[in-house]
Scaffold this active site. Structure first.
Site, short mmCIF file in Angstrom:
data_model
loop_
_atom_site.label_atom_id
_atom_site.label_comp_id
_atom_site.label_asym_id
_atom_site.label_seq_id
_atom_site.Cartn_x
_atom_site.Cartn_y
_atom_site.Cartn_z
N HIS A 1 -20.06 26.87 47.78
CA HIS A 1 -20.88 25.78 47.25
C HIS A 1 -22.33 26.23 47.08
CE1 HIS A 1 -23.52 22.21 47.79
NE2 HIS A 1 -22.63 21.62 47.01
N CYS B 1 -13.53 29.47 33.28
CA CYS B 1 -14.78 28.85 33.72
C CYS B 1 -15.16 29.21 35.14
CB CYS B 1 -14.71 27.33 33.58
SG CYS B 1 -13.42 26.57 34.59
#
Length: 539
Positions: free
Chosen positions: A103, A490
Site C-alpha cells: 500500500h 495494470c
C-alpha cells in the site's frame, strides 16, 4: 541525442536504443543525495528521490507537523487506507513491512513522495514510539532523518540545506525538449499504448498531459480515502440502519461527481474504473483492542466498547483477509454497495454525454474467479441504466481482472462474457507464488537471494516462467474464443521489459502505470518494440 537524429547521424530507432530508463529517471528527478550522514537502516527503495524531515509515528502526527510548518517523515509498521492524510502531509514515508507492491509503495509513487519499505535492520515500535535500528540508538518523534527512496536507505540527521527532491508525482512532465522528442519517438514505435493509473480528477488531468492514452485503472477504494474513508467503513460494517443508507447515498454522490470530472478530463479516451477491491479488514475496528477494552471493562467496571461494534468486528473477522471478502465478493455480499458504484458511474456517464462530451467508461471487475460473476455484474449494470432512464440495451465494456490463478486458467470462459481482460500482475504474482507482498520482501526474499535460490524478487521483476506462463495461457485462450477482446496490464510489472515483450508478442493493447512512471513506460514500450523488430529483421 535529438540533434543527432535531426542531423541524420542516428535513426530514431538507434537513438531509442542508446537511452537507459535510469537516465530518464534521473533527468526527471532533481539531483539529490544524502551526503555524509550516519546510516540508520536499510530497506527497499520503492519511490525514488531524497527527502528529510522530522520523524513522526502516526498519520495524525504527520498532519500536525505539516500544519506547524515542518516536513514530516512518516514512520509506521505498515500503512493502511486510513493513513492517507499522513501520506499526503509527509515529505517521505518509511514502513517496516511491505515491498514494491505494498500500500505504501503504490500510494507514494502516485503522490510523488519518497518511500522506503521492507526494513531489514530496524523495527518500528509504536508503543514508545520510535524506530529501533539494530545495534543503534532509537529515533524518536521530532528527530531529524533523511530518506533516500532510490537506494532504500534511511539516514540519521537532515540535509545541510532545505532540500527535498521527490519523484515529481502526478504532474511529472519531461523537463527538456530533448526528453519530449525521445518520448515522442518512443510513442511512434511502441507496440502497446500507455495508459495511466488514476484515482482522482487531478491524476487524470496530469496523466493526459504526460501522454497517457486513457486510464487503465481507476481504483474506487483510493477515491474513498481520507475524510471519505468513514463512508465506506459505515457501509462495510453497517447493519442496514438509516445511518448505513445515508452513507451509501453519500458514497454514490461523491463517486458520481469524481467520475464526471475524470470522464471529462479523459474525454474521448477509455477510462477503466475498477469496482471496490479493498480487503474488508482494513475498514474494520481492531478486534484485539476491542476485546481487551471489553475485558478491562468487565474486570474494572468501566465503560467498554459499543456492543454492536464488538459484535460486528467478531462477525466479520477473517483468518486471511487477502484471500477473503474483497473485489467482486464485496458486491456479492453487499448488493447495495455494488448498486451504488454502478449507479454513480452510469449517472456520471449520462451527465457528461448530455453536456456534449464523449465519455468512454469501462467497468473492471476485480478478483474474478468464476465467469458467472461477470453475468451478475452485467445484469446489475443493465438495471442501473434502466433506473437512470435508459434501456437494457445501453451498456459499457465490462472487463475481468486476471489476478487469481483460476481466472488465468478459465480465461477462455471469461472471454465469452468479458469485453476486455486486465492483468493484475501484483495479486497474480502473490497468489501464484503463495507470498504475502507485505511480508515476503522484509525477510524471506532477501534470504532466498542471499542463498542463490532466486535471482530477483518476483514482486519487482517479471516472472516469465511462472506468472508469464499463466498470462500466455490466459491471453491465448481468450483470443481463441474472442479475437477482438482487449487486453492490458495494470500491475507494477507493467514497466518490466520482459512483461512488455510478452504482451507485444501476444498482441495485447496497453500497459498502465502510475502518473509519475508514465515517461519510463513510454520509453520502455518503444524500446522493447524496436528491439523485437530488429531481432525479427536479423533472422
Amino acid at each position: 541525442m535529438a540533434r543527432l537524429v535531426d542531423d541524420g547521424v542516428l535513426t530514431e530507432r538507434d537513438a531509442l536504443g542508446l537511452i537507459h530508463t535510469e537516465d530518464l529517471t534521473r533527468a526527471l528527478t532533481p539531483a539529490g543525495r544524502a551526503p555524509n550522514l550516519p546510516v540508520l537502516c536499510h530497506g527497499q527503495g520503492v519511490a525514488p528521490g531524497v527527502a528529510d524531515g522530522v520523524a513522526v509515528f502516526s498519520a495524525d502526527a504527520a498532519v500536525a507537523a505539516r500544519q506547524g510548518g515542518a516536513d514530516p517523515v512518516l514512520i509506521l509498521p505498515v500503512t493502511k487506507p486510513q493513513d492517507l492524510p499522513g501520506l499526503l502531509a509527509a515529505a517521505a514515508v518509511v514502513t517496516e513491512q511491505g515491498g514494491s507492491t505494498s500500500h505504501a509503495a503504490v500510494v507514494t509513487r502516485g503522490l510523488g513522495r519518497v518511500c522506503v519499505t521492507a526494513l531489514r535492520d530496524a523495527r518500528v515500535d509504536l508503543d514508545e514510539p520510535c524506530l529501533r535500528p539494530d545495534g543503534g540508538e532509537p529515533v524518536r518523534p521530532g528527530d531529524r532523518v533523511t530518506v533516500d527512496g532510490s537506494v532504500g536507505t534511511v539516514y540519521r540527521g537532515g540535509l545541510p540545506t532545505a532540500r527535498t527532491t521527490r519523484t515529481g508525482g502526478a504532474g511529472t512532465e519531461p523537463v527538456a525538449p530533448a526528453v519530449r522528442a525521445i518520448l515522442a519517438a518512443a510513442d511512434r514505435h511502441a507496440g502497446l499504448a500507455v495508459r495511466v493509473n488514476a484515482d482522482s480528477p487531478a491524476d487524470a488531468e496530469a496523466g493526459r498531459r504526460a501522454g497517457a492514452t486513457g486510464i487503465g485503472l481507476c481504483r474506487i477504494e483510493h477515491m474513498l480515502l481520507g475524510e471519505r474513508q468513514s463512508l465506506l467503513a459505515k457501509v462495510l460494517t453497517g447493519t442496514g440502519s438509516a445511518e448505513t443508507s445515508e452513507a451509501l447515498d453519500r458514497l454514490r454522490d461523491v463517486l458520481r461527481d469524481d467520475f464526471v470530472a475524470m470522464l471529462r478530463a479523459m474525454d474521448g479516451l477509455p477510462v477503466a474504473i475498477r469496482l471496490l477491491d479493498p480487503p474488508r479488514h482494513e475498514f474494520l475496528p481492531d478486534l484485539a483492542r476491542l476485546e481487551i477494552a471489553a475485558a478491562e471493562a468487565r474486570v474494572g467496571g468501566g465503560v467498554g466498547p459499543d456492543p454492536v461494534t464488538l459484535a460486528t468486528a467478531r462477525r466479520l473477522q477473517e483468518t486471511n483477509p487477502m484471500l477473503g471478502v474483497r473485489g467482486i465478493r464485496l458486491g456479492v455480499l453487499n448488493p447495495r454497495l455494488l448498486e451504488a458504484q454502478l449507479t454513480a458511474l452510469v449517472e456520471a456517464t449520462g451527465l457528461v454525454r448530455r453536456d456534449g462530451g464523449d465519455p468512454q467508461p469501462e467497468l473492471l471487475v476485480p478478483m474474478v474467479t468464476v465467469p458467472a460473476e461477470l453475468d451478475l455484474v452485467r445484469d446489475r449494470l443493465a438495471e442501473a441504466y434502466e433506473q437512470f432512464g435508459g434501456t437494457k440495451a445501453e451498456t459499457m465494456p465490462i472487463g475481468a481482472m486476471i489476478e487469481t490463478p483460476r481466472a488465468a486458467l478459465v480465461a477462455g470462459d471469461l472471454a465469452r462474457r468479458a469485453d476486455f481482460l486486465s492483468i493484475g500482475s501484483n495479486d497474480l504474482t502473490a497468489l501464484g507464488w503463495g507470498l504475502c507482498r507485505d511480508d515476503a520482501e522484509r525477510e524471506l526474499i532477501p534470504r532466498y537471494r542471499d542463498l542463490g535460490l532466486i535471482d530477483e524478487s518476483p514482486a519487482d521483476h517479471w516472472d516469465d516462467h511462472g506468472v508469464g506462463e499463466l498470462v500466455r495461457q490466459a491471453v491465448t485462450a481468450a483470443y481463441r474464443v474472442r479475437p477482438d477482446i482487449g487486453v492490458g496490464i495494470c500491475g507494477e510489472h507493467a514497466l518490466d521489459p520482459a512483461a512488455v515483450r510478452l504482451l507485444v508478442e501476444l498482441g495485447a493493447d496497453y500497459v498502465s502505470c502510475s502518473p509519475a512512471r508514465l515517461p519510463v513506460a513510454r520509453l520502455t514500450t518503444g524500446q522493447v518494440t524496436v528491439a523485437m523488430k530488429r531481432g525479427m529483421e536479423g533472422q
